[in-house]
Motif scaffolding. Structure first.
Motif, short mmCIF file in Angstrom:
data_model
loop_
_atom_site.label_atom_id
_atom_site.label_comp_id
_atom_site.label_asym_id
_atom_site.label_seq_id
_atom_site.Cartn_x
_atom_site.Cartn_y
_atom_site.Cartn_z
N ILE A 84 0.58 -0.45 -8.30
CA ILE A 84 1.58 -0.17 -7.72
C ILE A 84 2.38 1.19 -7.99
N LEU A 85 1.35 1.84 -8.92
CA LEU A 85 2.06 3.27 -9.40
C LEU A 85 1.43 4.35 -8.51
N GLU A 86 -0.12 3.86 -8.04
CA GLU A 86 -0.86 4.93 -7.17
C GLU A 86 -1.55 3.92 -6.10
N GLY A 104 0.76 -1.24 0.08
CA GLY A 104 -0.10 -0.08 -0.06
C GLY A 104 0.81 1.24 -0.07
N ARG A 105 1.99 1.12 -0.22
CA ARG A 105 3.15 2.30 -0.10
C ARG A 105 3.46 2.48 -1.49
N GLY A 106 3.84 3.70 -2.02
CA GLY A 106 4.36 3.85 -3.49
C GLY A 106 5.80 3.73 -3.58
N CYS A 142 0.71 13.13 0.94
CA CYS A 142 -0.41 12.46 0.33
C CYS A 142 -0.43 10.88 0.43
N GLU A 143 -1.42 10.52 1.06
CA GLU A 143 -1.42 9.04 1.43
C GLU A 143 -1.53 8.11 0.20
N HIS A 144 -1.97 8.72 -0.86
CA HIS A 144 -2.21 7.93 -2.15
C HIS A 144 -0.89 7.15 -2.66
N GLY A 145 0.49 7.90 -2.14
CA GLY A 145 1.59 7.29 -2.60
C GLY A 145 1.96 7.10 -3.97
N CYS A 146 1.50 8.15 -4.64
CA CYS A 146 1.91 7.87 -6.33
C CYS A 146 3.31 8.40 -6.36
N VAL A 147 3.95 7.29 -6.89
CA VAL A 147 5.72 7.67 -6.95
C VAL A 147 6.08 8.55 -7.79
#
Length: 397
Positions: free
Chosen positions: A223-225, A27-29, A97-102
């Motif tokens: 995996i991206l977001e 769940g993390r980017g 941002c929690e979304h973690g978009c790399v």
């Protein structure tokens, strides 16, 4: 005539990054607690004989929990001095941002907080708990004039923690009360919660929403977001907004060569079929610490495509990993950048997606009454902060 800058071969660090395996941080980017550019300390892993690094990585590791840091902001409006951004002011109720978009271009802002643009950006979230109060105070200033305002320009205003904190909800209430127009950019279905406010604002020409749909591939999205809504949920959001009468557009950004770039026309077709009326896209940008983070992500998740992706990025960035020059950073240069621009233009024309942003009505603004016990000078305090913040963000992005 100035010499042309030499192409960058790579900005990956000489030492291996310090991170746990990505699968250990579901769940993390990124699992990399990348040191920011202002850090004076350098750290590297080594085996001291008390257990190998491989053994440590194989141990069961709990994903890091999100930490919320409350902040009472001195101001909430950030001025824009960038000529290639179509709004004058922005509001970001959260830092990080929690979304973690790399790929997120806002990651380097955590460096100003002495936090990592890597793992800290998605696990240590700064929440501006007095955002609605500060916005009302800004509106009450005698010198304030309504301008084009964007909510969530850097970090998503509807990221998961908003369900509990409701800071964005408070901002929408102030905007609605004082009839101030706003455009919202999000990839979260959480915005549906506020349709009771947004739908009436839309009828008055005071709101537009742009939904970010980066890919239709569920695996790539995970995996991206990793903490953003699934692609199909975002498409459903477009339909819901359109049916509620809210002008909705789609952002196919960033376009990453060989990853989501082949999907461009498919995404636009899906969005248009569900009610999107306009669209835009921006090629991948890699400012500051985003560059090594993204290249590390490529090596972890798509190593077979990593070299091709970066080679194409450099072709579109005049031989560099990133090009921050106004007029080029949002479009790129060269053959491949022109090709993507033409594909976007032709697809929008075929699908009836107006390339222009929605026009909002600035004439309905109703200024709040002066706050009790607050002087005009106090209401104006923070303007110099706004200007300095705008200057800093202009240098960053």
């Amino acid at each position: 005539m100035p010499a042309k800058p030499k192409p960058q071969t790579s900005s990956k660090p000489a030492q291996p990054p310090i991170y746990l395996p990505a699968e250990a941080l579901k769940g993390r980017g990124t699992a990399w607690a990348l040191a920011h550019r202002f850090s004076r300390d350098e750290r590297e892993q080594f085996d001291d004989g008390w257990g190998t690094l491989t053994q440590q990585a194989d141990e069961q590791t709990l994903p890091p929990r999100t930490e919320i840091i409350e902040e009472r902001a001195r101001k909430i409006l950030t001025g824009n001095q960038s000529p290639d951004i179509p709004f004058d002011l922005s509001i970001n109720p959260y830092r990080g941002c929690e979304h973690g978009c790399v790929y997120c271009f806002a990651r380097p802002t955590h460096s100003y907080l002495n936090l990592s643009p890597g793992l800290d950006f998605e696990t240590r979230i700064i929440a501006k708990v007095n955002a609605a109060e500060r916005l009302r105070a800004e509106f009450a200033r005698p010198s304030y004039r309504p301008q084009l305002l964007c909510l969530g320009a850097a970090t998503d205003a509807y990221q998961p923690i908003e369900r509990k904190l409701r800071i964005t909800r408070g901002l929408i209430e102030v905007l609605s009360e004082h009839r101030h127009p706003v455009s919202i950019v999000t990839k979260s279905a959480g915005i549906e919660r506020d349709l009771d406010l947004l739908a009436p604002m839309a009828q008055a020409g005071l709101v537009s929403v742009y939904v970010s749909v980066t890919t239709l591939d569920g695996h790539l999205a995970r995996i991206l977001e990793p903490r953003a809504a699934a692609p199909q949920r975002r498409l459903q959001l477009i339909k819901t907004l359109a049916e509620a009468g809210v002008p909705v557009g789609v952002s196919v950004s960033p376009l990453i060569p060989f990853l989501n770039e082949p999907e461009l026309e498919w995404i636009l077709e899906a969005a248009a079929a569900l009610g999107a009326r306009t669209a835009f896209s921006i090629p991948l940008r890699l400012p500051w610490e985003v560059n090594p983070l993204f290249q590390d992500w490529l090596q972890q998740h798509v190593p077979d495509k990593a070299a091709r992706v970066m080679a194409r990025v450099r072709e579109m960035r005049d031989g560099r990993d990133n090009d921050s020059r106004f007029g080029q950073r949002m479009r790129g240069v060269g053959l491949w950048a022109d090709l993507m621009h033409q594909r976007m233009k032709k697809a929008c024309a075929r699908l009836g997606l107006n390339r222009e942003r929605f026009a909002l009505d600035l004439t309905q603004f109703q200024r709040p009454q002066a706050l009790p016990g607050t002087s005009v000078q106090e209401q104006g305090a923070g303007q110099c902060d706004l200007d300095s913040e705008a200057s800093r963000q202009g240098q960053l992005f």
